[in-house]
Each structure stands twice: as C-alpha cells, then as structure tokens.
Design an enzyme around this catalytic site. Sequence first.
Site, mmCIF file in Angstrom:
data_model
loop_
_atom_site.group_PDB
_atom_site.id
_atom_site.type_symbol
_atom_site.label_atom_id
_atom_site.label_comp_id
_atom_site.label_asym_id
_atom_site.label_seq_id
_atom_site.Cartn_x
_atom_site.Cartn_y
_atom_site.Cartn_z
ATOM 1 N N ASN A 1 -8.343 5.140 -2.408
ATOM 2 C CA ASN A 1 -7.798 3.878 -1.919
ATOM 3 C C ASN A 1 -7.208 3.080 -3.086
ATOM 4 O O ASN A 1 -7.299 3.503 -4.251
ATOM 5 C CB ASN A 1 -8.905 3.085 -1.201
ATOM 6 C CG ASN A 1 -8.348 2.108 -0.186
ATOM 7 O OD1 ASN A 1 -7.147 1.855 -0.119
ATOM 8 N ND2 ASN A 1 -9.224 1.547 0.632
ATOM 9 N N HIS A 9 -2.036 0.993 6.817
ATOM 10 C CA HIS A 9 -2.454 1.208 5.438
ATOM 11 C C HIS A 9 -2.055 2.633 5.052
ATOM 12 O O HIS A 9 -1.879 3.483 5.929
ATOM 13 C CB HIS A 9 -3.963 1.000 5.302
ATOM 14 C CG HIS A 9 -4.433 0.903 3.880
ATOM 15 N ND1 HIS A 9 -3.759 0.200 2.910
ATOM 16 C CD2 HIS A 9 -5.522 1.420 3.256
ATOM 17 C CE1 HIS A 9 -4.416 0.290 1.765
ATOM 18 N NE2 HIS A 9 -5.485 1.039 1.946
ATOM 19 N N CYS A 63 0.839 -1.206 0.000
ATOM 20 C CA CYS A 63 0.000 0.000 0.000
ATOM 21 C C CYS A 63 0.871 1.251 0.000
ATOM 22 O O CYS A 63 0.508 2.266 -0.587
ATOM 23 C CB CYS A 63 -0.920 -0.005 1.201
ATOM 24 S SG CYS A 63 -0.084 -0.282 2.749
#
Length: 404
Positions: A338, A317, A167
């Site tokens: 995202n 994240h 991520c």
Amino acid sequence: MSSRGCVAALFLAFACIAGATELLQPSSEHFIVSVAQLQAGSRAQFDAWAAHNNKEYSSAEEAERRLAVWTANVQRQASKLAAADANGAAAEVSVNGLADVSLEEFKAGYLGQVSRRNVEALEAGKKKDHRYRYENIVPPAEVDWRTKDIVGPIKNQHVGGSPCGCCWAFATIGVTECIVAMATGKPISLSEQQLIDCDKAAPWYDLGCEGGDFEGGVDYIIDNGGIDTEKEYPYLAHDDKCIRDKEGLAPKASTLDGFGHVPVQNETALAQAVSQHPVAVAVCCGDHIDNWHAYTSGIFKIPGTDIPGGCTDPLDHAVVVVGYGTTKEGEDFWIIKNSWGETWGEKGFFRVPRNVGAPLAAFGLASQPGYPIKKGVNSNADPIRTDIWQEVPRSPTAGTTATS
Ligand SMILES: *[C@@H]1O[C@H](CO)[C@@H](O)[C@H](O)[C@H]1NC(C)=O
C-alpha cells in the site's frame, strides 16, 4: 483521488534476481491501547501513541484537535471489538499510525475513484481467441517478492496534510519499481510526482491529484522514454509544473516497453501473473472505509461478510500485489503493498483473503489487474501496447473520468 489502475508488467522471462532475501515479518509493532485506561481519559495513551509513531504537531491547538480525532477513532474501534466479542468486552485495541486522521480526511487524502480504463482489453480477455501469456504457468504454492530485493520502499501519498488523490501514481510507480529492479538487478525508487505533474494531457489522460489509472501511468513512462528517480523528482503531494526530464538525462532512470493485462475476475490467472512478477490492482475501499482506516495486521476481513468488500462501490484505490500464500490453518491470502506509510498495516503491506469464490475477489482486486513490461535493462525497443491480447489497441478516449 483515484487510481485508475496502474499496472506495470514485465513480460520477459528475466532471470529473477535471487538477491538478499530477508523475510519481512508481519508487524506486531502497533501501539496497544488499554480500553480500561481509555475510559479513564485518553491523553496519556494518546501521548504515548504519538511518541510511538513519531508524530509532531505544528501547534498545541493542532495536538488538541488530533487528540479528539484519535479518541473518537479508538473508541469506535473498541466498540466494534466489543460488539464482535461474545462477552461484549474488549480489553485492548491495536492502533495504527493513522488513528489521528478523521474518516473524512482519510477519504479525501488516501482514496479516490479508479476509472475503468481500456474496456476493450478487459472484454477481449473473455474472448476465446485471445490467449493469456501465463496460461500455462503452474504457480507455486507461495510467492513473496519482498524476499527478492525488488520491491521499492513503502511510501506515503498523504504528506504535509494536503490531500492528493494520486494512489494511481503510487501504484504505477510501485509496480514499475519492481519490474525495473527485476530487469536491472538493482532496487530503485522512482518518481510519483513526475507522473502527477506530467501524465495529464492526451493520450494519457490522468489527472494528477484528482485521479488516474496505472495503465495511463505506464503509457506515460513508455512515451516519455522513462521516468526520473524519487530523489531527482521528489513527492510534493500537490499538482505542480511538469518537468519531463529533471536531470536532463536520457535515457532516464528507467524505461518501460509495454503494458500487460491479466484476465479479469480470475484469481487463478492473477496467481499465474504474480508468480512471475508483482501486479498492480484496483480495489474498492469505500464500502468499508473505517475497516481500511483501522487495519493493523492479519488477513483483512470484514466481520459479518463472507467475501470481503463485495465492491458495490466504485474502484477507489490502487495498490500492488507482491505475493500470495496460505496460512498454517489453510487460509489462502494475497500480499499487497500500500502507499499509506509504514505505520499502517504490516509495515505498510496488508493481506486479504484469496480464492474467495467470487468473480471480483476480495475488495474487487480482480477487477482490472495489470503490469508494466520491460524487455531489457534500458531498451529502445518499439513499445508493446498490448502484449497479451494482440488485437487490443490502446483506447485513445478512455480514462477521461479518472480520479485518484
Ligand atoms: C481462469 O484462468 C485460468 C488460468 O489462466 C484458466 O484456465 C481458466 O479458464 C480461467 N477461468 C475463467 C472462468 O475464465
């Protein structure tokens, strides 16, 4: 996977391109499951959901396994809705494209530890003699960079079934794409895989599919003289051999000139920065993993908690804040990009409460915001390591524990 926070910023007052501005509408495109029908048997609705989300399974066995995972996930969501409903009933469940992924797979393939890098810089932000570049900005009531044709495509870090905790690379690239588009006037899609393969040894210290952070990612792009495009250096979802300039082009698709920190634990300061350009942030998901997994639309809250995701968990994240606003009812929110594909959330984006009155903000997003700096279209300027707080050197030993 961890994303130690990749932050990209651009600090120059570039003329923001007011290009084509098509407003993205929040998605109402998630598949709706009828709870009554689910109780009678889930196969028909699973098949319809799979078609809706263009799912293709490698074998009949795999499809059976996914049906079982999907049924358990949707039943759990239905029970939660029922528990939250005064009448103890839920007629329908809105189901996103990740419903055939188990929570264990979700944890392994979509999240990761985010190391808290550059502690001196974060600490320095609290010192009085350090000045924040945007401290005099009066942010407008709302900002949505998606309307300015600078935000790159929604990507999916979890492809081909192999978990890659990168991520941090998606957040680095996500914010870099915005900053580059602002400087050049053209939207662009850049390579996460190059960061995963190459941004490893000192002095960057990221760890490919095992984690990293966006500050290291930006440093790599600066030091490498740029980064390749997604097309030249496509995403593989595993660690591979590093090629520092795949097409042999110099300068590469985009260069960066520095990294900027936003003062931590301060949503006002974050709004000042986001009013100027998107900003990468690290968040914590692990405390409420099933809520993240199932999110479809609206302002993401955790039932029974005032400050969503109090963040007792490590930062696990990294994502990109691309705007903020206030609903008609007066509720402030952040708009965030995202890297879980378009079938999650509001076409790949999500919103969380803003101005929650807690230092770390919703899901800890005010823990370590930052952004890349780009001074020109492709400048050869000396890199700026720290543009906001002048006395903060890059820490050569930080970040060795990153995971993504
Ligand atoms: C938060 O940031 C704003 C704007 O940059 C600043 O005026 C304020 O003093 C900061 N608050 C704290 C608690 O540091």
